[in-house]
Design a protein around this motif. Structure first.
Motif, short mmCIF file in Angstrom:
data_model
loop_
_atom_site.label_atom_id
_atom_site.label_comp_id
_atom_site.label_asym_id
_atom_site.label_seq_id
_atom_site.Cartn_x
_atom_site.Cartn_y
_atom_site.Cartn_z
N ASP A 56 -61.99 51.82 -27.65
CA ASP A 56 -61.20 51.09 -28.64
C ASP A 56 -59.78 51.61 -28.75
O ASP A 56 -58.86 50.87 -29.05
CB ASP A 56 -61.87 51.17 -30.03
CG ASP A 56 -63.20 50.44 -30.06
OD1 ASP A 56 -63.30 49.40 -29.40
OD2 ASP A 56 -64.12 50.93 -30.73
N SER A 266 -55.70 48.69 -20.60
CA SER A 266 -55.58 48.06 -21.93
C SER A 266 -54.85 46.73 -21.84
O SER A 266 -55.23 45.77 -22.52
CB SER A 266 -54.86 49.00 -22.90
OG SER A 266 -53.56 49.32 -22.44
N ASP A 267 -53.80 46.63 -21.01
CA ASP A 267 -53.11 45.36 -20.85
C ASP A 267 -54.00 44.35 -20.12
O ASP A 267 -53.94 43.14 -20.39
CB ASP A 267 -51.81 45.56 -20.07
CG ASP A 267 -50.73 46.25 -20.91
OD1 ASP A 267 -50.84 46.21 -22.15
OD2 ASP A 267 -49.81 46.84 -20.32
N TRP A 269 -57.24 44.22 -20.49
CA TRP A 269 -58.16 43.73 -21.50
C TRP A 269 -57.50 42.67 -22.37
O TRP A 269 -58.14 41.68 -22.76
CB TRP A 269 -58.68 44.88 -22.35
CG TRP A 269 -59.35 44.42 -23.61
CD1 TRP A 269 -58.94 44.64 -24.89
CD2 TRP A 269 -60.54 43.63 -23.72
NE1 TRP A 269 -59.79 44.05 -25.79
CE2 TRP A 269 -60.79 43.42 -25.10
CE3 TRP A 269 -61.41 43.08 -22.79
CZ2 TRP A 269 -61.88 42.68 -25.56
CZ3 TRP A 269 -62.50 42.34 -23.26
CH2 TRP A 269 -62.72 42.15 -24.61
N LYS A 270 -56.22 42.85 -22.69
CA LYS A 270 -55.52 41.84 -23.49
C LYS A 270 -55.53 40.49 -22.78
O LYS A 270 -55.76 39.45 -23.41
CB LYS A 270 -54.09 42.29 -23.76
CG LYS A 270 -53.97 43.48 -24.71
CD LYS A 270 -52.52 43.90 -24.86
CE LYS A 270 -52.39 45.14 -25.76
NZ LYS A 270 -50.98 45.60 -25.86
N GLN A 271 -55.27 40.50 -21.47
CA GLN A 271 -55.28 39.25 -20.72
C GLN A 271 -56.69 38.66 -20.66
O GLN A 271 -56.87 37.44 -20.79
CB GLN A 271 -54.74 39.48 -19.31
CG GLN A 271 -53.26 39.78 -19.24
CD GLN A 271 -52.73 39.75 -17.82
OE1 GLN A 271 -53.37 39.21 -16.91
NE2 GLN A 271 -51.56 40.34 -17.62
N ARG A 273 -59.05 39.08 -22.83
CA ARG A 273 -59.40 38.58 -24.16
C ARG A 273 -58.74 37.22 -24.41
O ARG A 273 -59.35 36.33 -25.02
CB ARG A 273 -58.95 39.58 -25.21
CG ARG A 273 -59.31 39.17 -26.63
CD ARG A 273 -59.15 40.31 -27.59
NE ARG A 273 -59.32 39.88 -28.97
CZ ARG A 273 -59.54 40.69 -29.99
NH1 ARG A 273 -59.60 41.99 -29.79
NH2 ARG A 273 -59.69 40.22 -31.21
N GLU A 274 -57.50 37.04 -23.93
CA GLU A 274 -56.85 35.75 -24.08
C GLU A 274 -57.62 34.67 -23.33
O GLU A 274 -57.79 33.55 -23.83
CB GLU A 274 -55.42 35.83 -23.56
CG GLU A 274 -54.49 36.66 -24.45
CD GLU A 274 -53.11 36.82 -23.85
OE1 GLU A 274 -52.88 36.30 -22.74
OE2 GLU A 274 -52.25 37.46 -24.49
N SER A 277 -60.72 33.88 -25.26
CA SER A 277 -60.38 33.11 -26.45
C SER A 277 -60.12 31.65 -26.10
O SER A 277 -60.57 30.74 -26.81
CB SER A 277 -59.15 33.71 -27.13
OG SER A 277 -58.76 32.96 -28.26
N TYR A 302 -65.75 40.96 -30.56
CA TYR A 302 -66.03 41.26 -29.16
C TYR A 302 -66.83 42.57 -29.11
O TYR A 302 -66.30 43.63 -29.43
CB TYR A 302 -64.74 41.39 -28.37
CG TYR A 302 -63.92 40.12 -28.31
CD1 TYR A 302 -63.99 39.27 -27.20
CD2 TYR A 302 -63.07 39.76 -29.35
CE1 TYR A 302 -63.25 38.10 -27.14
CE2 TYR A 302 -62.32 38.58 -29.30
CZ TYR A 302 -62.41 37.77 -28.19
OH TYR A 302 -61.67 36.61 -28.13
N ARG A 305 -68.28 45.78 -24.89
CA ARG A 305 -67.20 45.56 -23.93
C ARG A 305 -67.28 46.61 -22.80
O ARG A 305 -67.37 47.80 -23.06
CB ARG A 305 -65.85 45.67 -24.62
CG ARG A 305 -65.67 44.67 -25.77
CD ARG A 305 -64.32 44.86 -26.43
NE ARG A 305 -64.15 46.24 -26.89
CZ ARG A 305 -62.97 46.81 -27.16
NH1 ARG A 305 -61.87 46.11 -27.03
NH2 ARG A 305 -62.90 48.05 -27.57
N TYR A 307 -65.92 47.43 -18.49
CA TYR A 307 -64.92 47.09 -17.46
C TYR A 307 -65.30 47.75 -16.15
O TYR A 307 -66.08 48.71 -16.09
CB TYR A 307 -63.52 47.55 -17.89
CG TYR A 307 -63.28 49.04 -17.74
CD1 TYR A 307 -62.69 49.56 -16.59
CD2 TYR A 307 -63.67 49.93 -18.73
CE1 TYR A 307 -62.49 50.93 -16.44
CE2 TYR A 307 -63.47 51.29 -18.61
CZ TYR A 307 -62.87 51.79 -17.44
OH TYR A 307 -62.68 53.14 -17.29
#
Length: 375
Positions: A56, A266-267, A269-271, A273-274, A277, A302, A305, A307
């Motif tokens: 996290d 981390s970046d 994961w942001k993509q 997650r988008e 979504s 979420y 998780r 990866y």
């Protein structure tokens, strides 16, 4: 078509027959000796690729993740395009594998997280060249000289880094749903100076509130971690079969270049997650149904998780046509080609003129037919 493989000499994998250097051969899926041609089986009993729990907090645990690539590595960066990759420490790189620039600088510092798994090359150098030739011959609006001629391309085998992400999602939603209804209404109109009445079918919308829950699991959402290619180019190339992932072994990299990831976990994961979504929004709208939806609100958790960091095989090529640079790539597993090609202004103009002529002809035919219809 002339090709420059930019191949890296094998390090640490001597031939069992003659002691010469070996490199991974895409046709046999084995190590092949450069001198005597002997094949060596790569023993890989690593099992299924590992999934790692996604933390996290910030990426402060990367030191705990393996960075040992199995052979001594050095990081290099191109002055021209900024591309970063890892090559064996004994190798001297003189040309960038990404853009063909002759200036490449050795970098110091961290080597980055070592991938847990990869898909080895299934398409050979000659196979990739043949795929491109067949692909460019099918392109529309390209100059004939380009379509039929030989292209002097520098073709390089590169393992491109990717992240994959998994998650279990639980969403709560609320919205207003509109359902179409129809009624018959009486209207008036003037025809030839006379007023007449007629009936028409009129649509109206009845709105009601709705809410609910939606659970969904995501597996292997694939995010490119490369900074050298635009998203569209990589998306077109991305029909990899991840069921063929195997555990990482340095032997598979022998003779190829491994690009170091430039998109952090981390970046990535942001993509991911988008993307999740966007998928959830589409599926929840379908779940709600109705003819119209407004004021949609979705709250998603979420959980679980995980990866993976992996390498996927790509043949990359840069070439010049009439002094302009272009690039294409070939999926090293499936042979799918993605790239950019020169366009013929003459062919595009002729196509547009032909379309205009067809539209005008259809319009004239319609006017002629309509004019001959009795009133």
């Amino acid at each position: 078509m002339a090709m420059d493989t930019q191949a890296i000499a094998a390090v640490g994998f001597p031939c069992t027959a003659c002691g010469g250097p070996t490199r991974f051969d895409a046709d046999s899926r084995q190590l092949k000796c450069d001198y005597c041609g002997t094949d060596q089986v790569i023993a890989n009993k690593g099992g299924a690729p590992k999934e790692h729990a996604l933390p996290d907090g910030p990426e402060d645990d990367e030191e705990a993740v393996s960075t040992d690539w199995g052979v001594a590595q050095q990081a290099i960066q191109c002055e021209q395009c900024g591309g970063r990759s890892l090559i064996p420490a004994a190798q001297t790189a003189t040309t960038c594998a990404f853009c063909g620039s002759p200036k490449v600088l050795v970098q110091s510092g961290a080597r980055g997280i070592r991938p847990e798994s990869l898909i080895p090359f299934h398409i050979s150098l000659s196979g990739a060249a043949d795929r491109f030739i067949a692909w460019k011959r099918k392109r529309w609006f390209v100059p004939n000289a380009f379509k039929k001629g030989d292209i002097n391309a520098k073709l390089t085998g590169i393992y491109i880094p990717y992240w994959t992400f998994d998650a279990n999602t639980s969403s709560s939603y609320s919205a207003e749903v509109g359902v179409y209804h129809y009624r018959t209404v009486t209207k008036t109109r003037t025809v030839n100076g006379k007023t007449e009445t007629y009936t028409d079918r009129e649509r109206y919308t009845v709105w009601h509130s709705t809410s609910g829950y939606y659970d969904r699991s995501f597996d292997d959402v694939l995010i490119p971690a490369s900074g050298q290619y635009d998203t569209v180019l990589l998306e077109r190339l991305g029909n990899f079969d991840l069921q063929q992932l195997i555990s990482y072994k340095p032997e598979y990299l022998s003779g190829f270049i491994a690009e170091r990831y430039s998109l952090s976990r981390s970046d990535g994961w942001k993509q991911a997650r988008e993307r999740m979504s966007e998928t959830l929004t589409k599926e929840i709208r379908s779940e709600i149904g109705g003819d119209e939806i407004r004021s949609l609100r979705i709250a998603t958790d979420y959980d679980d998780r995980t990866y993976k960091h992996l390498l996927l095989p790509v043949w990359n090529a840069s070439y010049n046509y009439k002094a302009k640079p272009y690039r294409y790539m070939v999926n090293g597993q499936t042979g799918l080609v993605s790239g950019r090609v020169p366009r013929s202004a003459l062919k595009i103009t002729l196509f547009v003129l032909a379309c205009v002529a067809i539209v005008l002809a259809a319009l004239l035919l319609y006017v002629s037919y309509d004019g001959s219809t009795p009133s």
